[in-house]
Design a protein around this motif. Structure first.
Motif: not given
Ligand SMILES: Nc1nc2c(ncn2[C@@H]2O[C@H](COP(=O)(O)OP(=O)(O)OP(=O)(O)O)[C@@H](O)[C@H]2O)c(=O)[nH]1
Ligand SMILES: [Mg+2]
Length: 538
Positions: A180, A191, A194, A199-201, A215-217, A274
């Protein structure tokens, strides 16, 4: 394995292999204060085994993490002794060992590292690699322990992420493979990108970090829309990173060439979920363990395990003593009779417990990788092996060479019994080494330690736990070597030396300075003056 009984059928070899494959046994290690105990707690929180993290973090007022249970640890906000936590997560059984960072307690950390299959190394984002970080990386390399690196405290202003990666490469020789990458500079942690799927966490702060941070993906496009600047910078850095750092390769990680890197803020619970998933997905399961002769005992061999830690005083009401066993092979069933290699005697395991910080509960069955506490097993010492059927002895654990020495005397002479009992206990736990000589007598043994904070712990526990307040009088020696009877008289003829016997029978010659030792060695080359251990962490 034990004979099958009607109430508890014998586990088959396939069960053992499958159960071992579910285990993840690792230590959390770092320089002092990087956030190991906070992260330990955050991991337990994410696995939903505790409901709330220590509410107020921060040295002064915090409510103590689950792994820092000793009163001295809580008062000072540091870990003094390692703590074990076992919990289930996804389909895995996690055995986590939180270690003390302070060099004075490094022998405890070192013992824990003999009992794990992987390590999580924390780096403080503001401080980068520190003295103990370097020593611990070296120990892991030496022992072949794969390391997952976590850059912690990203919620606080710190170094540049790329500079930290350079530091890892240049100073440890390991290739960091970032899984990450932080979005937002240190101090503005939004955030992570990844790198595995682009993607963005995005993290959401919770009050005081006491609960799991939602946490949103988001997709890359969504991330670019929601955090245009921070996302663009993270993307740019990740592109730069691709030019120098490698991608994760499981083989290279397991063989200690690379270290996966994650960014986190343990105190805010960012990046912790994670990490837990990465531990389950990438950390190795227990494998066969080499015995003292180098022959590997496979995980499906009959039961075996070894003691890597002894601890008492965990339960003020019962004053019991717990021997921590790492199971290496076979099935452990509570009540089974095993053989103790040091004495050759049978040993009944009636009181076996699963440990969670200071909490414990009875455990009926355990598998390779598990850490089990045996209660009041006074015959067991650190390094001892237990087995059934085919005999085995695992390699002995190294004892560190002490560098600080002090005479210990009971302040209240009437409490001599408590004094003796306390000393015996602290010695058997390895909190201090105890040296004696005829000249000094039994009333005034010598405590020998790696770091002076061990004196404080010993003295505190003598008073609080054993009711025997003591006075410590420092001695001017700074190093110890091994000697023999034949050399004693000629050593003690020199000034600045003294010979005492350690309770394991070893004769130790103490010296005020290495010059005194050198002069003696040169003047009398036939004397036995051998180093106690080749290398040590501390
Ligand atoms: N800002 C910030 N503070 C943190 C973070 N993680 C831990 N801390 C704080 O850092 C201090 C040390 O945390 P611990 O978890 O006790 O550190 P440790 O590595 O276990 O320390 P020792 O066991 O004594 O070596 C505490 O005040 C924590 O609240 C983090 O991610 N961000
Ligand atoms: Mg700690």
């Amino acid at each position: 394995m034990t004979a099958p009984s009607a109430s508890r059928p014998e586990a088959t070899s396939t069960d053992v292999v499958a159960e071992a494959a579910r285990r993840r046994t690792f230590a959390v290690i770092s320089h002092p204060d990087a956030g190991k105990s906070t992260l330990t707690e955050a991991l337990a929180l994410h696995a939903r085994v505790i409901g709330q993290a220590g509410a107020v973090h921060g040295k002064a007022g915090r409510r103590g993490t689950v792994s820092d249970w000793m009163d001295m640890e809580r008062a000072r906000g540091i870990s003094i002794t390692s703590a074990a936590l076992q919990f289930a997560y996804r389909d895995a059984v996690v055995n986590l060992l939180d270690t003390p960072g302070h060099a004075d307690f490094s022998e405890d950390t070192y013992r824990v590292l003999t009992a794990v299959d992987a390590a999580v190394m924390l780096i403080d984002a503001a401080k980068g690699l520190e003295a103990q970080t370097m020593k611990l990386f070296a120990v892991c390399r030496h022992r072949g322990i794969p390391v997952i690196t976590v850059v912690n405290k990203w919620d606080r202003p710190g170094k540049d992420a790329l500079a930290l990666m350079d530091e890892v490469v240049e100073r440890t020789g390991l290739t960091p493979t970032a899984l990450t990458w932080p979005v937002g500079i240190a101090g503005d942690f939004r955030g992570v990108l990844d790198r595995r799927d682009g993607s963005y966490r995005r993290f959401t702060r919770t009050a005081g970090g006491a609960t799991v941070a939602p946490e949103e993906q988001l997709s890359a496009a969504e991330a670019a829309a929601s955090e245009p600047d921070a996302w663009a910078q993270a993307q740019e850095e990740v592109d730069l990173l691709a030019a120098t750092a490698g991608e994760h390769d499981q083989e290279l990680f397991l063989s200690g060439v690379t270290t996966p890197v994650l960014f986190a803020s343990a105190v805010s619970n960012f990046g912790v979920g994670t990490l837990l998933d990465v531990l389950v997905d990438l950390a190795p399961a227990p494998a066969g363990r080499p015995d003292a002769d180098g022959a590997v005992r496979p995980v499906d061999a009959p039961f075996s395990g070894f003691v890597f830690k002894v601890q008492s005083g965990m339960d003020a009401a019962h004053r019991d003593r717990l021997a921590y066993i790492r199971i290496c092979s076979g099935v452990f069933e509570r009540g089974m009779v095993v053989t103790h290699d040091a004495t050759g005697r049978p040993f009944a395991t009636k009181y076996a417990q699963q440990v969670f910080g200071r909490e414990r509960e009875s455990i009926d069955v355990a598998f390779p990788g598990d850490v089990v506490g045996l209660v009041n097993a006074s015959a067991l010492h650190v390094g001892d092996t237990l087995f059934t059927e085919r005999p085995v002895s695992f390699p002995p654990l190294t004892t560190f060479a002490p560098e600080h020495f002090a005479v210990v005397r009971s302040i209240e002479t009437a409490r001599h019994k408590q004094f003796r009992r306390g000393i015996e206990q602290l010695e058997s736990e390895g909190v201090v080494q105890v040296l004696r000589s005829d000249r000094r007598g039994d009333q005034a043994p010598v405590f020998a330690v790696v770091g002076p904070m061990q004196f404080e712990v010993a003295s505190h526990r003598m008073e609080q736990e054993f009711g025997a307040p003591v006075h410590l009088e420092p001695l001017p020696y700074s190093l110890a070597v091994r000697t023999d009877e034949a050399s004693v008289a000629r050593i003690t003829a020199s000034s600045g030396t003294e010979v005492l016997r350690r309770s394991d029978g070893e004769l130790l010659a103490l010296f005020t300075t290495k010059w005194v030792l050198r002069v003696l060695r040169e003047g009398k080359p036939d004397l036995t003056l051998e180093p106690l251990v080749a290398a040590q962490l501390g």
